[in-house]
Design a protein around this motif. Structure first.
Motif, PDB file in Angstrom:
ATOM      1  N   GLY A 106       0.799  -1.222   0.000  1.00  0.00           N
ATOM      2  CA  GLY A 106       0.000   0.000   0.000  1.00  0.00           C
ATOM      3  C   GLY A 106       0.830   1.269   0.000  1.00  0.00           C
ATOM      4  O   GLY A 106       1.861   1.358  -0.661  1.00  0.00           O
ATOM      5  N   ASP A 107       0.369   2.253   0.767  1.00  0.00           N
ATOM      6  CA  ASP A 107       1.032   3.560   0.807  1.00  0.00           C
ATOM      7  C   ASP A 107       2.441   3.471   1.397  1.00  0.00           C
ATOM      8  O   ASP A 107       3.331   4.208   0.990  1.00  0.00           O
ATOM      9  N   ALA A 108       2.633   2.552   2.354  1.00  0.00           N
ATOM     10  CA  ALA A 108       3.965   2.384   2.954  1.00  0.00           C
ATOM     11  C   ALA A 108       4.951   1.878   1.897  1.00  0.00           C
ATOM     12  O   ALA A 108       6.096   2.335   1.833  1.00  0.00           O
ATOM     13  N   PHE A 109       4.498   0.950   1.059  1.00  0.00           N
ATOM     14  CA  PHE A 109       5.337   0.448  -0.031  1.00  0.00           C
ATOM     15  C   PHE A 109       5.696   1.592  -0.975  1.00  0.00           C
ATOM     16  O   PHE A 109       6.864   1.784  -1.323  1.00  0.00           O
ATOM     17  N   GLN A 110       4.702   2.328  -1.411  1.00  0.00           N
ATOM     18  CA  GLN A 110       4.936   3.390  -2.385  1.00  0.00           C
ATOM     19  C   GLN A 110       5.879   4.452  -1.837  1.00  0.00           C
ATOM     20  O   GLN A 110       6.793   4.903  -2.537  1.00  0.00           O
ATOM     21  N   ALA A 111       5.683   4.850  -0.597  1.00  0.00           N
ATOM     22  CA  ALA A 111       6.551   5.867   0.011  1.00  0.00           C
ATOM     23  C   ALA A 111       7.992   5.378   0.067  1.00  0.00           C
ATOM     24  O   ALA A 111       8.934   6.117  -0.249  1.00  0.00           O
ATOM     25  N   LYS A 112       8.177   4.117   0.440  1.00  0.00           N
ATOM     26  CA  LYS A 112       9.531   3.554   0.531  1.00  0.00           C
ATOM     27  C   LYS A 112      10.154   3.417  -0.852  1.00  0.00           C
ATOM     28  O   LYS A 112      11.340   3.704  -1.038  1.00  0.00           O
ATOM     29  N   TYR A 113       9.370   2.993  -1.832  1.00  0.00           N
ATOM     30  CA  TYR A 113       9.869   2.870  -3.209  1.00  0.00           C
ATOM     31  C   TYR A 113      10.373   4.234  -3.711  1.00  0.00           C
ATOM     32  O   TYR A 113      11.470   4.329  -4.252  1.00  0.00           O
ATOM     33  N   LEU A 114       9.573   5.268  -3.506  1.00  0.00           N
ATOM     34  CA  LEU A 114       9.975   6.602  -3.963  1.00  0.00           C
ATOM     35  C   LEU A 114      11.215   7.093  -3.210  1.00  0.00           C
ATOM     36  O   LEU A 114      12.108   7.705  -3.807  1.00  0.00           O
ATOM     37  N   GLU A 115      11.284   6.809  -1.928  1.00  0.00           N
ATOM     38  CA  GLU A 115      12.458   7.186  -1.135  1.00  0.00           C
ATOM     39  C   GLU A 115      13.716   6.485  -1.668  1.00  0.00           C
ATOM     40  O   GLU A 115      14.769   7.109  -1.863  1.00  0.00           O
ATOM     41  N   LEU A 116      13.599   5.178  -1.926  1.00  0.00           N
ATOM     42  CA  LEU A 116      14.736   4.407  -2.428  1.00  0.00           C
ATOM     43  C   LEU A 116      15.146   4.860  -3.830  1.00  0.00           C
ATOM     44  O   LEU A 116      16.339   4.958  -4.133  1.00  0.00           O
ATOM     45  N   GLN A 117      14.173   5.138  -4.675  1.00  0.00           N
ATOM     46  CA  GLN A 117      14.477   5.582  -6.038  1.00  0.00           C
ATOM     47  C   GLN A 117      15.146   6.961  -6.028  1.00  0.00           C
ATOM     48  O   GLN A 117      16.066   7.208  -6.808  1.00  0.00           O
ATOM     49  N   THR A 118      14.700   7.832  -5.146  1.00  0.00           N
ATOM     50  CA  THR A 118      15.297   9.160  -5.046  1.00  0.00           C
ATOM     51  C   THR A 118      16.766   9.042  -4.641  1.00  0.00           C
ATOM     52  O   THR A 118      17.653   9.624  -5.279  1.00  0.00           O
ATOM     53  N   ALA A 119      17.033   8.262  -3.604  1.00  0.00           N
ATOM     54  CA  ALA A 119      18.413   8.077  -3.139  1.00  0.00           C
ATOM     55  C   ALA A 119      19.264   7.362  -4.186  1.00  0.00           C
ATOM     56  O   ALA A 119      20.410   7.739  -4.441  1.00  0.00           O
ATOM     57  N   ALA A 120      18.703   6.320  -4.809  1.00  0.00           N
ATOM     58  CA  ALA A 120      19.449   5.541  -5.803  1.00  0.00           C
ATOM     59  C   ALA A 120      19.852   6.394  -6.997  1.00  0.00           C
ATOM     60  O   ALA A 120      20.976   6.299  -7.502  1.00  0.00           O
ATOM     61  N   HIS A 121      18.950   7.255  -7.442  1.00  0.00           N
ATOM     62  CA  HIS A 121      19.279   8.093  -8.599  1.00  0.00           C
ATOM     63  C   HIS A 121      20.259   9.203  -8.235  1.00  0.00           C
ATOM     64  O   HIS A 121      21.125   9.555  -9.044  1.00  0.00           O
ATOM     65  N   LYS A 122      20.158   9.713  -7.043  1.00  0.00           N
ATOM     66  CA  LYS A 122      21.144  10.703  -6.600  1.00  0.00           C
ATOM     67  C   LYS A 122      22.533  10.078  -6.590  1.00  0.00           C
ATOM     68  O   LYS A 122      23.510  10.662  -7.078  1.00  0.00           O
ATOM     69  N   ASP A 123      22.621   8.868  -6.062  1.00  0.00           N
ATOM     70  CA  ASP A 123      23.898   8.158  -6.005  1.00  0.00           C
ATOM     71  C   ASP A 123      24.410   7.807  -7.395  1.00  0.00           C
ATOM     72  O   ASP A 123      25.597   7.934  -7.683  1.00  0.00           O
ATOM     73  N   ALA A 124      23.512   7.344  -8.253  1.00  0.00           N
ATOM     74  CA  ALA A 124      23.916   6.968  -9.610  1.00  0.00           C
ATOM     75  C   ALA A 124      24.424   8.175 -10.382  1.00  0.00           C
ATOM     76  O   ALA A 124      25.432   8.095 -11.087  1.00  0.00           O
ATOM     77  N   VAL A 125      23.749   9.299 -10.246  1.00  0.00           N
ATOM     78  CA  VAL A 125      24.191  10.523 -10.927  1.00  0.00           C
ATOM     79  C   VAL A 125      25.586  10.915 -10.443  1.00  0.00           C
ATOM     80  O   VAL A 125      26.463  11.257 -11.238  1.00  0.00           O
ATOM     81  N   ALA A 126      25.831  10.828  -9.142  1.00  0.00           N
ATOM     82  CA  ALA A 126      27.154  11.157  -8.599  1.00  0.00           C
ATOM     83  C   ALA A 126      28.222  10.207  -9.149  1.00  0.00           C
ATOM     84  O   ALA A 126      29.297  10.640  -9.579  1.00  0.00           O
ATOM     85  N   LEU A 127      27.932   8.918  -9.154  1.00  0.00           N
ATOM     86  CA  LEU A 127      28.881   7.920  -9.644  1.00  0.00           C
ATOM     87  C   LEU A 127      29.183   8.114 -11.127  1.00  0.00           C
ATOM     88  O   LEU A 127      30.340   8.151 -11.537  1.00  0.00           O
ATOM     89  N   PHE A 128      28.142   8.242 -11.937  1.00  0.00           N
ATOM     90  CA  PHE A 128      28.328   8.362 -13.383  1.00  0.00           C
ATOM     91  C   PHE A 128      28.974   9.694 -13.757  1.00  0.00           C
ATOM     92  O   PHE A 128      29.760   9.755 -14.702  1.00  0.00           O
ATOM     93  N   THR A 129      28.660  10.744 -13.016  1.00  0.00           N
ATOM     94  CA  THR A 129      29.308  12.041 -13.262  1.00  0.00           C
ATOM     95  C   THR A 129      30.800  11.916 -13.036  1.00  0.00           C
ATOM     96  O   THR A 129      31.607  12.340 -13.874  1.00  0.00           O
ATOM     97  N   GLU A 130      31.173  11.324 -11.907  1.00  0.00           N
ATOM     98  CA  GLU A 130      32.595  11.213 -11.586  1.00  0.00           C
ATOM     99  C   GLU A 130      33.323  10.308 -12.574  1.00  0.00           C
ATOM    100  O   GLU A 130      34.398  10.644 -13.060  1.00  0.00           O
ATOM    101  N   TYR A 131      32.740   9.166 -12.891  1.00  0.00           N
ATOM    102  CA  TYR A 131      33.430   8.248 -13.806  1.00  0.00           C
ATOM    103  C   TYR A 131      33.510   8.843 -15.219  1.00  0.00           C
ATOM    104  O   TYR A 131      34.504   8.644 -15.916  1.00  0.00           O
ATOM    105  N   SER A 132      32.505   9.584 -15.629  1.00  0.00           N
ATOM    106  CA  SER A 132      32.548  10.196 -16.966  1.00  0.00           C
ATOM    107  C   SER A 132      33.657  11.240 -17.064  1.00  0.00           C
ATOM    108  O   SER A 132      34.150  11.520 -18.144  1.00  0.00           O
ATOM    109  N   LYS A 133      34.073  11.776 -15.928  1.00  0.00           N
ATOM    110  CA  LYS A 133      35.165  12.758 -15.907  1.00  0.00           C
ATOM    111  C   LYS A 133      36.522  12.101 -15.716  1.00  0.00           C
ATOM    112  O   LYS A 133      37.497  12.490 -16.348  1.00  0.00           O
TER     113      LYS A 133
END
Length: 198
Positions: A137-164
């Motif tokens: 339910g709502d607990a799942f959705q909130a956690k999914y969005l939280e995890l996706q937000t953190a995961a994409h922030k981390d991925a952007v940082a990783l890919f930015t650094e490696y691309s440089k």
């Protein structure tokens, strides 16, 4: 108190993984001792760590786990999220990250780098996926969005650094070409997270 903080900071920096040999401190805090797992950075540690030069082995292992994590969590969200817009986002994540995975395999081959076996998740990613599986339910959705937000922030940082600073030309090109997609995902999930904030 400052002396204790300085000692703690020095201790954390001393425990930082060799993957971050350079001293670029792009505004991020030092990592914890859980920042490495089998030569790869945990995604949680990426967001809390000073990004320096990322070695190819760490990039490959972390990117492979991150991509598998995006797909697996989004498969759950496609059927279990409570809102249509979140389900649509999850569907897009599966499609985009499946395509990214194929490009990644080509880059690994072109760069003569051994791919990680299967789509093995790093332990922290597996723990987050398992936690998500236990929600509904709502607990799942909130956690999914939280995890996706953190995961994409981390991925952007990783890919930015490696691309440089990456040392494998094929993977560096892959990181540079993939980065705009990850940045788009990051903005999209941040909007969804705000729209569905409880």
């Amino acid at each position: 108190m400052r002396h204790l903080l300085s000692i703690a900071t020095v201790a954390m920096l001393a425990a930082a993984p060799a993957a971050f040999a350079a001293s670029d401190t792009s505004g991020m805090a030092p990592a914890t001792d859980q920042s490495m797992s089998n030569g790869a950075m945990s995604k949680g540690a990426m967001s809390g760590m000073a990004m320096g030069k990322v070695d190819t082995d760490s990039f490959v292992k972390t990117a492979a786990s991150a991509n598998a994590f995006e797909i697996e969590t989004s498969k759950l969200a496609e059927k279990d999220a409570s809102s249509a817009d979140v389900k649509a986002f999850a569907k897009d994540m599966i499609k985009d990250h499946t395509r990214i995975g194929k490009h990644f395999e080509k880059a690994l081959s072109k760069g003569k780098v051994t791919a990680p076996s299967g789509a093995e998740l790093q332990p922290d990613d597996q723990a987050k996926l398992d936690q998500l599986k236990g929600l509904s339910g709502d607990a799942f959705q909130a956690k999914y969005l939280e995890l996706q937000t953190a995961a994409h922030k981390d991925a952007v940082a990783l890919f930015t650094e490696y691309s440089k600073s990456g040392d494998n030309k094929a993977l560096k090109t892959f990181a540079k070409e993939t980065l705009p997609v990850l940045e788009k995902h990051e903005k999209h999930v941040e909007k969804l997270d705000k729209a569905h904030a409880v």
